[in-house]
Design a protein around this motif. Structure first.
Motif, PDB file in Angstrom:
ATOM      1  N   THR A 127       0.955  -1.153   0.146  1.00 47.17           N
ATOM      2  CA  THR A 127       0.018   0.037  -0.097  1.00 47.17           C
ATOM      3  C   THR A 127       0.704   1.218  -0.117  1.00 47.17           C
ATOM      4  O   THR A 127       0.795   2.232  -0.737  1.00 47.17           O
ATOM      5  CB  THR A 127      -0.988  -0.062   1.355  1.00 47.17           C
ATOM      6  N   ILE A 128       1.775   1.144   0.954  1.00 42.93           N
ATOM      7  CA  ILE A 128       2.782   2.322   0.931  1.00 42.93           C
ATOM      8  C   ILE A 128       3.633   2.661  -0.194  1.00 42.93           C
ATOM      9  O   ILE A 128       3.833   3.873  -0.839  1.00 42.93           O
ATOM     10  CB  ILE A 128       3.704   2.410   2.172  1.00 42.93           C
ATOM     11  N   LEU A 129       3.910   1.562  -0.944  1.00 41.66           N
ATOM     12  CA  LEU A 129       4.549   1.460  -2.028  1.00 41.66           C
ATOM     13  C   LEU A 129       3.897   2.044  -3.182  1.00 41.66           C
ATOM     14  O   LEU A 129       4.447   3.029  -4.164  1.00 41.66           O
ATOM     15  CB  LEU A 129       5.353   0.249  -2.508  1.00 41.66           C
ATOM     16  N   LEU A 130       2.619   1.819  -3.358  1.00 44.54           N
ATOM     17  CA  LEU A 130       1.803   2.267  -4.455  1.00 44.54           C
ATOM     18  C   LEU A 130       1.566   3.700  -4.249  1.00 44.54           C
ATOM     19  O   LEU A 130       1.550   4.294  -5.099  1.00 44.54           O
ATOM     20  CB  LEU A 130       0.554   1.234  -4.540  1.00 44.54           C
ATOM     21  N   LEU A 131       1.251   4.092  -2.750  1.00 45.86           N
ATOM     22  CA  LEU A 131       1.084   5.531  -2.794  1.00 45.86           C
ATOM     23  C   LEU A 131       2.289   6.300  -3.020  1.00 45.86           C
ATOM     24  O   LEU A 131       1.980   7.500  -3.711  1.00 45.86           O
ATOM     25  CB  LEU A 131       0.499   5.652  -1.231  1.00 45.86           C
ATOM     26  N   TYR A 132       3.340   5.953  -2.630  1.00 48.17           N
ATOM     27  CA  TYR A 132       4.504   6.624  -2.911  1.00 48.17           C
ATOM     28  C   TYR A 132       4.829   6.809  -4.253  1.00 48.17           C
ATOM     29  O   TYR A 132       5.234   7.919  -5.033  1.00 48.17           O
ATOM     30  CB  TYR A 132       5.713   5.913  -2.349  1.00 48.17           C
ATOM     31  N   ILE A 133       4.710   5.573  -5.176  1.00 47.65           N
ATOM     32  CA  ILE A 133       4.703   5.660  -6.552  1.00 47.65           C
ATOM     33  C   ILE A 133       3.892   6.852  -7.427  1.00 47.65           C
ATOM     34  O   ILE A 133       4.269   7.699  -7.962  1.00 47.65           O
ATOM     35  CB  ILE A 133       4.537   4.440  -7.486  1.00 47.65           C
ATOM     36  N   LEU A 134       2.471   6.821  -6.701  1.00 45.34           N
ATOM     37  CA  LEU A 134       1.560   7.817  -7.091  1.00 45.34           C
ATOM     38  C   LEU A 134       1.910   9.149  -6.839  1.00 45.34           C
ATOM     39  O   LEU A 134       1.796  10.083  -7.508  1.00 45.34           O
ATOM     40  CB  LEU A 134       0.134   7.394  -6.611  1.00 45.34           C
ATOM     41  N   ILE A 135       2.451   9.655  -5.699  1.00 47.24           N
ATOM     42  CA  ILE A 135       2.901  10.577  -5.222  1.00 47.24           C
ATOM     43  C   ILE A 135       4.160  11.343  -6.371  1.00 47.24           C
ATOM     44  O   ILE A 135       3.885  12.430  -6.408  1.00 47.24           O
ATOM     45  CB  ILE A 135       3.336  10.546  -3.760  1.00 47.24           C
ATOM     46  N   ILE A 136       5.116  10.380  -6.458  1.00 42.26           N
ATOM     47  CA  ILE A 136       6.241  10.782  -7.142  1.00 42.26           C
ATOM     48  C   ILE A 136       5.682  11.125  -8.698  1.00 42.26           C
ATOM     49  O   ILE A 136       6.109  11.966  -9.388  1.00 42.26           O
ATOM     50  CB  ILE A 136       7.443   9.666  -7.282  1.00 42.26           C
ATOM     51  N   CYS A 137       5.027  10.129  -9.158  1.00 39.55           N
ATOM     52  CA  CYS A 137       4.515  10.302 -10.667  1.00 39.55           C
ATOM     53  C   CYS A 137       3.660  11.553 -10.902  1.00 39.55           C
ATOM     54  O   CYS A 137       3.528  12.325 -11.718  1.00 39.55           O
ATOM     55  CB  CYS A 137       3.520   9.179 -11.052  1.00 39.55           C
ATOM     56  N   GLY A 138       2.688  11.548  -9.793  1.00 37.09           N
ATOM     57  CA  GLY A 138       1.626  12.834  -9.847  1.00 37.09           C
ATOM     58  C   GLY A 138       2.272  14.398  -9.727  1.00 37.09           C
ATOM     59  O   GLY A 138       2.160  14.978 -10.501  1.00 37.09           O
ATOM     60  N   SER A 188       0.100  11.570  11.093  1.00 36.62           N
ATOM     61  CA  SER A 188       1.247  11.692  10.202  1.00 36.62           C
ATOM     62  C   SER A 188       1.341  11.120   9.032  1.00 36.62           C
ATOM     63  O   SER A 188       1.507  11.606   8.158  1.00 36.62           O
ATOM     64  CB  SER A 188       2.504  11.154  11.234  1.00 36.62           C
ATOM     65  N   LEU A 189       0.563   9.866   8.773  1.00 33.61           N
ATOM     66  CA  LEU A 189       0.423   9.398   7.643  1.00 33.61           C
ATOM     67  C   LEU A 189      -0.673  10.473   6.656  1.00 33.61           C
ATOM     68  O   LEU A 189      -0.306  10.581   5.301  1.00 33.61           O
ATOM     69  CB  LEU A 189      -0.474   8.103   7.838  1.00 33.61           C
ATOM     70  N   LEU A 190      -1.466  11.017   7.253  1.00 32.06           N
ATOM     71  CA  LEU A 190      -2.457  11.836   6.664  1.00 32.06           C
ATOM     72  C   LEU A 190      -1.606  12.990   6.011  1.00 32.06           C
ATOM     73  O   LEU A 190      -2.032  13.414   4.656  1.00 32.06           O
ATOM     74  CB  LEU A 190      -3.471  12.548   7.608  1.00 32.06           C
ATOM     75  N   TYR A 191      -0.732  13.638   6.530  1.00 29.83           N
ATOM     76  CA  TYR A 191       0.021  14.663   6.140  1.00 29.83           C
ATOM     77  C   TYR A 191       1.279  14.316   5.315  1.00 29.83           C
ATOM     78  O   TYR A 191       1.690  15.166   4.531  1.00 29.83           O
ATOM     79  CB  TYR A 191       0.375  15.927   6.853  1.00 29.83           C
ATOM     80  N   ILE A 192       1.843  13.325   5.523  1.00 31.69           N
ATOM     81  CA  ILE A 192       2.991  12.679   4.894  1.00 31.69           C
ATOM     82  C   ILE A 192       2.480  12.238   3.423  1.00 31.69           C
ATOM     83  O   ILE A 192       3.254  12.248   2.695  1.00 31.69           O
ATOM     84  CB  ILE A 192       3.993  11.768   5.652  1.00 31.69           C
ATOM     85  N   VAL A 193       1.550  11.442   3.571  1.00 30.06           N
ATOM     86  CA  VAL A 193       0.805  10.688   2.335  1.00 30.06           C
ATOM     87  C   VAL A 193      -0.220  11.402   1.658  1.00 30.06           C
ATOM     88  O   VAL A 193      -0.118  11.480   0.244  1.00 30.06           O
ATOM     89  CB  VAL A 193       0.672   9.159   2.772  1.00 30.06           C
ATOM     90  N   LEU A 194      -1.182  11.694   2.459  1.00 30.66           N
ATOM     91  CA  LEU A 194      -2.310  12.031   1.765  1.00 30.66           C
ATOM     92  C   LEU A 194      -2.185  13.258   1.325  1.00 30.66           C
ATOM     93  O   LEU A 194      -2.712  13.531  -0.118  1.00 30.66           O
ATOM     94  CB  LEU A 194      -3.562  12.141   2.819  1.00 30.66           C
ATOM     95  N   VAL A 195      -1.852  14.428   1.759  1.00 28.40           N
ATOM     96  CA  VAL A 195      -1.610  15.931   1.273  1.00 28.40           C
ATOM     97  C   VAL A 195      -0.657  15.905   0.189  1.00 28.40           C
ATOM     98  O   VAL A 195      -1.245  16.203  -1.277  1.00 28.40           O
ATOM     99  CB  VAL A 195      -1.147  16.579   2.392  1.00 28.40           C
TER     100      VAL A 195
END
Length: 308
Positions: A30-41, A275-282
């Motif tokens: 889950t974290i890997l997918l979110l990280y890839i989406l953050i970088i790509c976006g 912490s996950l909210l503003y490190i990952v979600l935002v």
């Protein structure tokens, strides 16, 4: 001797998000997918803005800086978390922990200033449109962006100086998924009063001042929008700032819940969630709500695709 040896600790153990072995792989995926989406976006936002001449305006320059911040922000924390989840190697050196804490505070500080600058940009665009080119020129925009980065990089120096002098004899286990200030103070056997006061004073001055600037900007924006007679005009004006308003609500909400309080009120599970909210979600939402809802940005994407 025992106290001195514990003071000279060279490594911490980061406990991560969960101690349950069966959850490590699903959380990692889950974290890997979110990280890839953050970088790509965020990379897409940067590439499209840089490659589209019609997007070379103050609003998009600030957005590009925000995307750079979000990439750096998540890259400071998530790769180490992914490594812990995959290899179960939880140790981090004292120096690496201090460096991670420094960049975490620095990038968060720069982000609150950038968000305030973006609120000011929307205020000028909506409330004083005839003066927009003079009040929010590219020169002024560049100055605001540079100011955000400089203040961000200078802000954590006091925190880091004080934290690096603390004794950590209570435990070497950090009950978090990265080196944050509250869990570090929790395991210190030194007097943390000075660090907490530094956090309150500097954090309050920076966070509350930028928050008030943002709030005042939106009060004027809302009053100006309400004065627009046509419903279509009100809807168009509000759509230009609703995305920014959504992001700052999440960002400031989580920061206030986490850091505007004594270190003694640290609750690991609750803090990990916020912490996950503003490190990952935002960082995940920023390119979506700023870009995909914007017609000019969509035109920029089409032009880039046509060139390719």
């Amino acid at each position: 001797m025992k106290r001195e040896a514990q003071h000279n600790i060279t490594e911490f153990s980061i406990l991560g998000l969960s101690e349950i072995p069966e959850l490590q792989l699903p959380i990692f995926a889950t974290i890997l997918l979110l990280y890839i989406l953050i970088i790509c976006g965020n990379l897409t936002t940067i590439v499209v803005v840089c490659g589209s001449s019609h997007l070379h305006s103050p609003m998009y320059i600030l957005l590009t800086n925000l995307s750079l911040l979000d990439i750096a922000y998540t890259s400071n924390i998530l790769p180490k978390l992914l490594s812990i989840l995959l290899t179960e190697e939880k140790m981090i050196s004292f120096m690496a922990c201090i460096v991670q804490l420094y960049f975490f505070i620095a990038l968060a500080s720069a982000e609150v200033i950038l968000l305030a600058a973006m609120a000011y940009d929307r205020y000028i665009a909506i409330c004083q449109p005839l003066r927009y080119t003079s009040l929010m020129s590219m020169k002024h925009c560049a100055g605001l962006a540079i100011f955000a980065w400089i203040v961000g990089l200078l802000d954590p120096i006091g925190h880091i100086s004080l934290v690096s002098k603390l004794s950590f004899c209570a435990s070497h286990h950090i009950d978090h998924f990265f080196c944050d200030l509250s869990p570090l103070l929790k395991i210190s056997c030194s007097d943390t009063h000075n660090v907490e006061m530094m956090n309150y004073i500097v954090g309050s001055l920076l966070t509350l001042s930028t928050f008030l600037l943002t709030l005042i900007s939106y009060v004027f924006i809302i009053f100006t929008i309400l004065k627009i007679k046509s419903a279509e005009g009100r809807s168009k004006a509000f759509s230009t700032c609703s995305s920014h308003l959504t992001c700052i609500s999440i960002f400031y909400g989580t920061i206030i819940c986490l850091y505007m309080r004594p270190a003694s009120s640290y609750y690991p599970e609750q803090d990990k969630f916020f912490s996950l909210l503003y490190i990952v979600l935002v960082p995940l939402l920023n390119p979506i709500i700023y870009s995909l809802k914007n017609h000019d940005f969509k035109d920029g994407v089409k032009k880039i695709l046509q060139k390719l």
